[in-house]
Every structure is written in C-alpha cells, then in structure tokens.
Design a protein around this motif. Structure first.
Motif, short mmCIF file in Angstrom:
data_model
loop_
_atom_site.label_atom_id
_atom_site.label_comp_id
_atom_site.label_asym_id
_atom_site.label_seq_id
_atom_site.Cartn_x
_atom_site.Cartn_y
_atom_site.Cartn_z
N PHE A 143 -6.26 -13.77 0.43
CA PHE A 143 -4.90 -14.04 0.93
C PHE A 143 -4.66 -13.30 2.24
O PHE A 143 -4.12 -13.87 3.20
CB PHE A 143 -3.85 -13.60 -0.11
N ILE A 144 -5.08 -12.06 2.27
CA ILE A 144 -4.87 -11.26 3.47
C ILE A 144 -5.62 -11.85 4.65
O ILE A 144 -5.11 -11.94 5.77
CB ILE A 144 -5.32 -9.80 3.23
N ASP A 191 -3.83 -14.73 5.91
CA ASP A 191 -2.65 -14.29 6.67
C ASP A 191 -3.05 -13.87 8.08
O ASP A 191 -2.34 -14.15 9.05
CB ASP A 191 -1.96 -13.13 5.94
N LEU A 242 -1.80 -15.26 11.65
CA LEU A 242 -1.33 -14.42 12.75
C LEU A 242 -2.04 -14.79 14.05
O LEU A 242 -1.40 -14.87 15.12
CB LEU A 242 -1.60 -12.94 12.44
N ASP A 278 -3.29 -8.80 16.05
CA ASP A 278 -2.48 -7.73 16.62
C ASP A 278 -1.43 -7.21 15.64
O ASP A 278 -0.24 -7.21 15.93
CB ASP A 278 -1.79 -8.22 17.91
N ASN A 279 -1.88 -6.78 14.47
CA ASN A 279 -0.97 -6.19 13.50
C ASN A 279 -1.72 -5.05 12.83
O ASN A 279 -2.59 -5.27 11.98
CB ASN A 279 -0.51 -7.24 12.48
N HIS A 280 -1.38 -3.85 13.22
CA HIS A 280 -2.16 -2.70 12.79
C HIS A 280 -2.07 -2.46 11.29
O HIS A 280 -3.03 -2.03 10.67
CB HIS A 280 -1.70 -1.45 13.54
N LEU A 281 -0.92 -2.73 10.74
CA LEU A 281 -0.75 -2.52 9.30
C LEU A 281 -1.65 -3.48 8.53
O LEU A 281 -2.31 -3.11 7.57
CB LEU A 281 0.71 -2.72 8.91
N MET A 282 -1.67 -4.73 9.00
CA MET A 282 -2.55 -5.71 8.37
C MET A 282 -4.00 -5.24 8.49
O MET A 282 -4.79 -5.41 7.55
CB MET A 282 -2.36 -7.06 9.08
N ARG A 312 -5.07 -2.15 8.54
CA ARG A 312 -5.33 -1.10 7.57
C ARG A 312 -5.48 -1.66 6.16
O ARG A 312 -6.34 -1.24 5.39
CB ARG A 312 -4.22 -0.05 7.61
N ILE A 313 -4.62 -2.59 5.81
CA ILE A 313 -4.71 -3.20 4.49
C ILE A 313 -6.05 -3.91 4.32
O ILE A 313 -6.72 -3.78 3.30
CB ILE A 313 -3.55 -4.19 4.27
N LEU A 347 -8.91 -3.17 1.53
CA LEU A 347 -9.30 -4.21 0.57
C LEU A 347 -10.76 -4.60 0.73
O LEU A 347 -11.47 -4.80 -0.27
CB LEU A 347 -8.41 -5.43 0.73
N LYS A 367 6.56 -1.17 17.56
CA LYS A 367 5.62 -2.25 17.24
C LYS A 367 5.17 -2.12 15.78
O LYS A 367 5.09 -3.11 15.05
CB LYS A 367 4.41 -2.15 18.17
N ASP A 413 5.37 -4.70 12.63
CA ASP A 413 4.20 -5.05 11.83
C ASP A 413 4.53 -4.98 10.34
O ASP A 413 4.09 -5.82 9.56
CB ASP A 413 3.04 -4.10 12.15
#
Lengths: 205, 205
Positions: A104-105, A108, A112, A148-152, A154-155, A159, B93, B97
């Motif tokens: 899923f990630i 996603d 993005l 360009d989504n740093h949180l994504m 890290r997740i 995972l 930013k 996110d």
DNA sequence: TATACAGCGTGGTCAGACCACTGTCGGAAT
DNA sequence: ATTCCGACAGTGGTCTGACCACGCTGTATA
C-alpha cells in the motif's frame, strides 16, 4: 505543578541533547559530546545521560562506538526495526500485514510521483535504468525521492526492512517491468501505474 | 564470533524481557518484575536493566509508575511520537508531509475495508452512527478495525497523533459525510469511496 | 469504627569504580 | 629519516551501593 516537565530527567536530557544538536549545527555522522561531558554540562548523573542515549540509540537516532564516542546516525533500519519486529510480529497474520501494508505504501508513493509529475527526472532515471542495473530497493528509493515526502520515506524504510527481515521469497529481478512502470508514470494514468506495479509484484497477470 | 549477540547487554535484556512476557503470558496492563528482581534474575546490574526499560518506555511499550512498578502498555501515541515529532518535524514542509501521508494511509485503510467487504459490520456500524455521534478518531478506528491490519492500525495511530499535535485547523464535524462514505463502501466502488473521503476531508467539492 | 502513621517496596538518581576498546603520540629500532 | 610498537588518555560498557520520592498497606491509635 508549575513545572510540567518535572518528572523524567532522562526525557529532559533527550530534549537538551536535541537542542544541543540544533544549536551546534551538528550533522549526520558528527560526534556528540561524551557521556561524561554531557553529565557535567547538564549537571546530571552519567547514568541518566546513558538512559537517554540508550533510548535514542534504540530509536536509531544515534550510534555509539566503544572507545570512540557517540555519533549522529543516518536514521534508517535499525534496532527499532528489529525490536518492533519481534514484539509485534508474533504470528503469520502479522507478517501478511507487513507485506500488504508495504505494498500500500509503495502504491501511495507512486501516486505521489504522479502528483509531482516531474517528467524530466523520470525520463532521466529511465535512461539510467536502461544502462545500469538497480536493485528493487534503489528503484523505490528513487520513487520516494520523486514523491518528495520525507515521512513517507521513513515509513517505507522501516517497512521494507521489516519485510526483508521476514524472509519472504525474493522475487526475481525483471528490468522490463520497472521500465514499464516508469513509462506508465510518464503516461500519467494512475490505474495503469498501479497495474504495472501489481505486475511487478506478481499480484496480477 | 560464534556469539553474534555478544555486545550490548541492554539489548539482550530487552530480548529476555520480551521472552519473559511471552512465557508468562503477560497482557496489557500487567505488571512486570521490578528492576531489582530483573537485575537479580538476569544476573546483570540494575543500571543495565534500567537502560533497557528506558528504551522500551520511550518506544511506548511499557509504562513506569514511581512507587508502584512497571507495566505493559497499550502502545499508542506516546513519548516516541512526541520525540520523533521534535526530531523530525523541524520545518513546515514536514508538517505538510504528515498531513498528506495520514490521508494516504486513511485512503489505504478504506481500500482494505473494500477488500474485506464485510457488509454486515458496515451496515451495523452505519446504524450505530445514525443513532449516536462518533468522533473522527472513532470513525477511522472502526474503519481500520474493518480493514483488519494491525500494522496499518499502528501506523495510523502514530500519524494521527502526529497530526493532532501539529495544531492544524480542526474541521467541523459533519455526520452526513461519514454516512455517505459508509454508503460508498457498501456500494463497493473504490473511486466513489475515495471521492467521498476527499469530500470529508474538504479536499474536493 | 475510623483515622493517622510508619514501614516496605518501587522507580529515580547519583557517584564512583573498574573493564574493554580505540586512537594517538613519542621513543626505540631499523 | 623512516618505521614500528607500546604506553597512555579518552571513550563507552557495566556494576555496585547509596539515597531520595512516591504509593500502598497494615497496624496502632484516637
């Protein structure tokens, strides 16, 4: 009651260490003060400093090397992953959850990439991929960079490390499917992109 | 070299504590042995035990109460969230996110609900929602329950706590949109579901 | 009976000691 | 002059013992 932060000295230490890092402009790989120095500068016992450092270490934010010192770390897969994987993943259902969630990630992330629509970089990466081989990890790291989504990011790191540690069967490498996925991204149709992804992951014909 | 796990006593302690938890069948809320007892049983110093416990505490897996003891914790939003949020979220930013990622996760949960296709429970929940009010958090917790993926649950918990701690504007409560989302789930069309979700989150007309 | 207090067990913190390891720096051997 | 090696200082790793603050509980007292 005036001092909300009264309890948990080691938590306070963690915060102060963070402040220290920011103020001193420390970067990944830099050395932070020794335990004894921190103990003196913060006017707390060395054992309290250690409790704070061990917690940060388990989180993967720092790395300690005996005889050398403590260093800021490029926080990716680490003790935390190992630990959570043993604490959380105690049955087969949980393993399936990891697999599903990772996919899923990844989807996603591809969405993005579509949103950003950075055609130039995709084209550039496609040319790279034609000339040299890249691993599955490298491929999706690039996708996440494009997203360009740093949180994504890290997740995904966590995972995918989970996933690798679970010893699922490793699918064979097939460059053509990666190229097809990139082409779909350039096309801009989400459904086609996801379809190519599922083919890559052997989840559809 | 035969003993891979030679270094890091506190890591070993963490593992042993976990083993102890599993073997003794301890559940959330149960008390685990005191620091001094662990120290004695595992034949290590109390400070090493504390380092292990502090790490587990920061991860949110245990909770310590002075004068009482140490307890297994219902691991949800906790110190880890607070900490990561200060360590990671240092710019605007990053906050965006979080918002984006949370919404991706929520949409993934809805896709999971669609896959499970548990009509009865959806209908049942819809009736509940008609009669009483539920918060946004309760609503999505139910969705995640219907999605039946514990890892996704944990990720959502962390992210939604992140989100709430960031003080975004809180959108007004609108029951009709939740009902519309449930109806879409019953319909079974992913595109409709996602559309209703976006309306709920005020991301489309 | 109801209340207050003392004792015990718990986590929280500190100080000091010792070990193992690493990098260095200077002296000795070449 | 160059190379090598060992002593040394600095660092994290661990243990011990001590004391404090807090919560609970049982007992002695009003």
């Amino acid at each position: 009651m005036n001092k909300e932060a009264s309890n948990k000295v080691y938590i306070e230490i963690v915060k102060k260490i963070r402040t220290m890092i920011v103020e001193d402009g420390l970067k990944i790989g830099d050395k932070i003060p020794s335990e004894r120095e921190l103990s003196e500068r913060l006017q707390v016992g060395r054992s309290s400093v250690r409790e704070a450092l061990r917690a940060l270490e388990l989180l993967g934010l720092i790395e300690t090397r005996r005889g050398e010192g403590t260093f800021l770390r490029d926080a990716r897969g680490n003790q935390l992953v190992q630990l959570l994987s043993t604490f959380i993943l105690q049955d087969e259902k949980a393993k399936e959850d990891v697999k599903d969630t990772l996919q899923f990630i990844e989807m996603d992330c591809l969405r993005l990439v579509l949103q950003r629509n950075n055609v130039e970089q995709i084209v550039s990466f496609r040319k790279t991929l034609e000339s040299i081989n890249v691993s599955d990890e490298e491929f999706f790291l690039k996708m996440i960079e494009l997203g360009d989504n740093h949180l994504m990011y890290r997740i995904w790191i966590i995972l995918s490390n989970f996933y690798r540690s679970l010893n699922f069967q490793e699918e064979p490498y097939s460059k053509s499917k990666y190229l097809a996925l990139l082409d779909a991204l350039l096309l801009g149709d989400e459904n086609v992109v996801l379809d190519k992804y599922l083919q890559l992951r052997k989840l559809s014909t």
